[in-house]
Scaffold this motif. Structure first.
Motif, mmCIF file in Angstrom:
data_model
loop_
_atom_site.group_PDB
_atom_site.id
_atom_site.type_symbol
_atom_site.label_atom_id
_atom_site.label_comp_id
_atom_site.label_asym_id
_atom_site.label_seq_id
_atom_site.Cartn_x
_atom_site.Cartn_y
_atom_site.Cartn_z
ATOM 1 N N ASP A 197 -3.831 6.431 -8.796
ATOM 2 C CA ASP A 197 -4.211 7.706 -8.180
ATOM 3 C C ASP A 197 -3.592 8.860 -8.977
ATOM 4 N N ARG A 237 -4.744 5.396 -3.925
ATOM 5 C CA ARG A 237 -5.413 4.280 -4.589
ATOM 6 C C ARG A 237 -4.617 3.888 -5.835
ATOM 7 N N GLU A 289 0.843 -1.194 0.000
ATOM 8 C CA GLU A 289 0.000 0.000 0.000
ATOM 9 C C GLU A 289 0.881 1.248 0.000
#
Length: 227
Positions: free
Chosen positions: A150, A147, A134
Motif C-alpha cells: 500500500d 493492502r 493484516e
C-alpha cells in the motif's frame, strides 16, 4: 457628630446586609438568609441601644468566630451526611455523556501490536497488525485497512518511528487514542505493547429515556433524576 458618623456607618452596614439578603433569596439559600437577618437585627440592636455598648467590641470577634470556625464545622457535618458531592452535581446530559464514554474490554478481542510514527507536523500515526498479519493505519481517530504494498506504507517510511523510550514518554497521548473499528467497537490502547477492541458499556435511548448496559441488556431508567 459622633451619632451622625455612627448612623452613616450603620446605614452602610445595613445596605450591605440588604444586598447580600437579596442575593441569598435569588439563590434560594433560605437558611443562610434567615441567619443573615438575625445577624443584621443583632448588629442594629447592639449599635442602637446604649446598654448594649460593651457588646460592640465583642461583635467583630464573634462574627469571625462564627464565619471561620463554627460555620465550617457545621457545613462539614452537613455535607458528610448528604449525597452532595462533585459526582452528584452534574446535569443529565453530562451524566449521559460520561456513561456513553465508558468502554469495556471485549472478552474475545484480538490483540493488535503497533508501531508509532510522527510526521513532520508532530502528528501521531499508528500502524496496527492483528494476529492474522493484516495491517491497519490509525490517524486522528480513523482506521484505514492496508493492502500489500500500500502507498501509505511508503508514506510512513518518511516519518520518524518512535522508539520504546519514546512510546513510554508518549503513554498519555497513546492512551487517549481511540479508533472506530466497527459500529460497536473501538480500538484502544490496553498497554504499552498492544491495542485491543473495546465495547461501549452504555447506550442512551432518548425515546425511552433509559440507559442500556450493552453487554448485559440491563435497562436503567431515571428516578428522581438519577439512573
Amino acid at each position: 457628630m459622633g451619632k451622625i458618623i455612627k448612623g452613616v456607618i450603620l446605614g452602610i452596614v445595613n445596605v450591605v446586609f440588604i444586598w447580600i439578603a437579596l442575593y441569598l433569596l435569588s439563590a434560594e439559600a433560605y437558611l443562610v438568609f434567615v441567619l443573615l437577618l438575625l445577624g443584621a437585627l443583632l448588629t442594629n440592636v447592639i449599635f442602637m441601644l446604649p446598654k448594649a455598648y460593651p457588646y460592640r467590641y465583642l461583635l467583630p470577634a464573634a462574627f469571625f468566630l462564627l464565619l471561620l470556625v463554627v460555620y465550617p464545622i457545621v457545613y462539614t457535618v452537613y455535607i458528610s451526611v448528604t449525597n452532595y458531592g462533585t459526582g452528584n452535581i452534574l446535569n443529565k446530559e453530562q451524566v449521559i455523556s460520561q456513561f456513553e464514554g465508558r468502554y469495556a474490554l471485549e472478552p474475545d478481542s484480538d490483540e493488535f501490536v503497533f508501531q508509532a510514527y510522527r510526521d513532520p507536523q508532530d502528528s501521531l500515526w499508528l500502524l496496527f497488525t492483528d494476529s492474522q498479519g493484516e495491517k491497519m493505519l490509525g490517524h486522528r481517530g480513523e482506521l484505514t485497512r492496508l493492502r500489500e504494498n500500500d502507498p501509505l506504507l511508503d508514506q510512513l517510511a518518511g516519518y520518524t518511528e518512535l522508539s520504546r523510550v519514546d512510546l513510554v514518554r508518549s503513554t498519555n497521548e497513546l492512551s487517549a487514542q481511540s479508533f472506530a473499528y466497527d459500529d460497536t467497537h473501538e480500538l484502544r490502547m490496553r498497554n504499552i505493547n498492544v491495542f485491543n477492541l473495546y465495547l461501549q458499556q452504555y447506550s442512551y435511548d432518548r425515546e425511552r429515556d433509559a440507559l442500556l448496559e450493552v453487554q448485559t441488556g440491563i435497562v436503567y431508567t431515571p428516578e428522581y433524576g438519577y439512573f
